[in-house]
Design an enzyme around this catalytic site. Sequence first.
Site, PDB file in Angstrom:
ATOM      1  N   ASP A 176       0.820  -1.219   0.000  1.00 39.89           N
ATOM      2  CA  ASP A 176       0.000   0.000   0.000  1.00 39.89           C
ATOM      3  C   ASP A 176       0.848   1.262   0.000  1.00 39.89           C
ATOM      4  O   ASP A 176       0.324   2.371  -0.148  1.00 39.89           O
ATOM      5  CB  ASP A 176      -0.936  -0.011   1.217  1.00 39.89           C
ATOM      6  CG  ASP A 176      -2.046   1.023   1.113  1.00 39.89           C
ATOM      7  OD1 ASP A 176      -2.506   1.301  -0.008  1.00 39.89           O
ATOM      8  OD2 ASP A 176      -2.451   1.560   2.154  1.00 39.89           O
ATOM      9  N   SER A 200      -7.157   5.001   0.290  1.00 37.86           N
ATOM     10  CA  SER A 200      -7.318   3.752  -0.444  1.00 37.86           C
ATOM     11  C   SER A 200      -8.784   3.322  -0.399  1.00 37.86           C
ATOM     12  O   SER A 200      -9.427   3.393   0.654  1.00 37.86           O
ATOM     13  CB  SER A 200      -6.447   2.646   0.162  1.00 37.86           C
ATOM     14  OG  SER A 200      -5.077   3.014   0.139  1.00 37.86           O
ATOM     15  N   GLN A 250      -4.946  -1.304  -7.320  1.00 39.43           N
ATOM     16  CA  GLN A 250      -5.627  -0.528  -6.296  1.00 39.43           C
ATOM     17  C   GLN A 250      -6.347   0.662  -6.911  1.00 39.43           C
ATOM     18  O   GLN A 250      -5.855   1.269  -7.873  1.00 39.43           O
ATOM     19  CB  GLN A 250      -4.627  -0.006  -5.260  1.00 39.43           C
ATOM     20  CG  GLN A 250      -5.245   0.811  -4.131  1.00 39.43           C
ATOM     21  CD  GLN A 250      -4.196   1.445  -3.234  1.00 39.43           C
ATOM     22  OE1 GLN A 250      -3.699   2.526  -3.507  1.00 39.43           O
ATOM     23  NE2 GLN A 250      -3.848   0.753  -2.155  1.00 39.43           N
TER      24      GLN A 250
END
Length: 262
Positions: A176, A200, A250
Site C-alpha cells: 500500500d 485507499s 488498487q
Amino acid sequence: MGWQRVFGGQVIGQSLVAATRTVEGRGVHSLHGYFMRPGDPEVPILYQVERIRDGRSFTTRRVVAIQHGKAIFSMSASFQVDEDGLDHQIDLPEGLPMPEDLPSEQEFKERVIDGAPENVRRYWQRERPIERRPVDLRHYLTREKLDPYQYVWVRTTGPLPPDRESHACVLAYASDLTLLDTSLFPHGTSVFDKTIQTASLDHAMWFHRPFKADEWLLYAQDSPWTGGARGFSRGLIYTREGVLVASVAQEGLIRPIDPAKA
C-alpha cells in the site's frame, strides 16, 4: 502525520495475518479487500475470520476488521497448495539502478528535510519498518507533472522470521506504500497536498512465488487512469534477480477539497 487514520497497509497486512492463522499447509495466492471507513489509530482493531471453504487444493477465508462496533475493512483471501504448471512472466525493466546505487532514506532525509513542509517532515522523521529507495526523487522535491510510472526498492529494516507466511503478510503491508501516489504524478501533486482528500478504496494482490521481504524487492508501479475522483494504480514486485513474485492493483480516492477547510 495529520491524517488521523490508520495506514491502509497495516489493516491489509493484519487481516492477512488473521486469515493465515486459520490455514495450514497452504500459502496465500491472492487477496481482495475494500476499505469502508477510516481506521481510528487510538483504539485496537478486531479481526473476525470466517472459514468460507476448505477444498482439496484451495482454501478461502473472509476477514472483517472492526472498530467501534462497525466494519472498517473487509477482505477475502485464497490459499493454495503448491502445484506445478505452465510458467512465464513479464521481465523486469532494463537499466534501472540497483538499491546500492541510490540514496538511503537517511541520505534522502538529510537532503530534503529542511525545506519540506511540516507534514512531510513529520512523515520522513518517523521511524518506519519498511525502507524505501525511489529510483526517481523528483516527485518529493518538485511540483513537476510527471509520467505515471514509479520504481521503488523496498525491504524491511530488520530480519524477519524464516516462515513464508510472515514475508507474505509484511509484503501485503508494504504494497500500500506509494501506490496511490503514482496516480498523482501527472497532476504535479502528492498525498501530502492539503487541497485534496486521498484514501485507499480497494486493494487486490496476487502472490506468484515465495520471496524474502527482508531482502530488496523492486516495486514497479504505473497508473493507467485517473478520473471520477478516483485514481487507479498497478504494481509488479520483483526480486533483484528479476523474478516476478507478486502483482498489485488498487483504486484510491482523489477528491479536491476547499483549501479554506484544509
